[in-house]
Design a protein around this motif. Sequence first.
Motif, PDB file in Angstrom:
ATOM      1  N   ILE A   4       0.856  -1.186   0.000  1.00 49.18           N
ATOM      2  CA  ILE A   4       0.000   0.000   0.000  1.00 49.18           C
ATOM      3  C   ILE A   4       0.888   1.231   0.000  1.00 49.18           C
ATOM      4  N   SER A   6      -0.525   4.439  -0.508  1.00 49.71           N
ATOM      5  CA  SER A   6      -1.337   5.487   0.102  1.00 49.71           C
ATOM      6  C   SER A   6      -2.794   5.093  -0.042  1.00 49.71           C
ATOM      7  N   VAL A   7      -3.683   5.891   0.530  1.00 45.97           N
ATOM      8  CA  VAL A   7      -5.110   5.734   0.283  1.00 45.97           C
ATOM      9  C   VAL A   7      -5.650   7.060  -0.231  1.00 45.97           C
ATOM     10  N   LEU A 117      -5.084   0.766   7.990  1.00 44.37           N
ATOM     11  CA  LEU A 117      -6.344   0.677   7.260  1.00 44.37           C
ATOM     12  C   LEU A 117      -7.000  -0.641   7.633  1.00 44.37           C
ATOM     13  N   LEU A 158      -2.261  -2.914   6.661  1.00 45.16           N
ATOM     14  CA  LEU A 158      -3.573  -3.391   6.255  1.00 45.16           C
ATOM     15  C   LEU A 158      -4.030  -4.533   7.160  1.00 45.16           C
ATOM     16  N   THR A 183     -10.043   4.468  -2.281  1.00 42.57           N
ATOM     17  CA  THR A 183      -9.218   3.748  -3.249  1.00 42.57           C
ATOM     18  C   THR A 183      -7.852   3.521  -2.620  1.00 42.57           C
ATOM     19  N   ILE A 184      -7.375   2.287  -2.680  1.00 44.19           N
ATOM     20  CA  ILE A 184      -6.076   1.934  -2.108  1.00 44.19           C
ATOM     21  C   ILE A 184      -5.050   1.943  -3.227  1.00 44.19           C
ATOM     22  N   THR A 185      -4.030   2.767  -3.092  1.00 44.46           N
ATOM     23  CA  THR A 185      -2.993   2.868  -4.116  1.00 44.46           C
ATOM     24  C   THR A 185      -1.964   1.760  -3.920  1.00 44.46           C
ATOM     25  N   THR A 186      -1.705   1.011  -4.995  1.00 43.54           N
ATOM     26  CA  THR A 186      -0.821  -0.146  -4.910  1.00 43.54           C
ATOM     27  C   THR A 186       0.193  -0.159  -6.044  1.00 43.54           C
ATOM     28  N   TRP A 199      -8.396  -1.412  -5.439  1.00 44.57           N
ATOM     29  CA  TRP A 199      -6.953  -1.153  -5.419  1.00 44.57           C
ATOM     30  C   TRP A 199      -6.566  -0.673  -6.808  1.00 44.57           C
TER      31      TRP A 199
END
Length: 204
Positions: A4, A6-7, A117, A158, A183-186, A199
């Motif tokens: 992860i 960021s979110v 999160l 997470l 939205t989870i940045t991956t 994601w």
Amino acid sequence: MASIESVTLDAADPTAARTFYTSAFGLDTQVHVREAPPADTGFRGFTLSLVVSQPSTVKSLVDAALDAGATAVKPVTKSLWGWGGVVRTPDGALWKVATSARKDKGPATREVDEVVLLLGVEDVLASKAFYVEHGLAVGKSFGRKYVEFATPGSPLKLALYGRKALAKDAGVPPEGTGPHGLTITTDATPFTDPDGFTWGAPGQ
């Protein structure tokens, strides 16, 4: 292994939301905001937590959040596990500030040890299997109740919890309809999990 970065939280007023996160919590790279209509009407199915070192820091950050426009959901109180309180931020997300420490060991600070999160899911074991298939390694697991993933190097941790249990912990009813507003940045290939959490790559 997926991580992860960021979110991104949906907000009707992204400028105000960005100002809140930097001024109240001192968060910059971990949390981003984008303009979007209000998300889920009710519980959005997730919480974000700031884990800190002592009770006075919990109170300091919760007070800063309230002064910056958040609303109190659960006041800062002592529990079996330490101290904690929950606020709803101006964009509508639920944030918990907590520590496992029972007593202060120094003056209050605004230092955050971890950002977590926590996703509220219908079936913890099924979601655990899904995330393992997508490259995440399990760090801690307590049967059908709770799973924490090992994400070394990620700015956010997470974990999975049952939706109803997570809502209860946050102090809100578990019902909710509509999108999660998250939205989870991956760094992995974009995907959507069984509970509808998205994601995606940066900027999505």
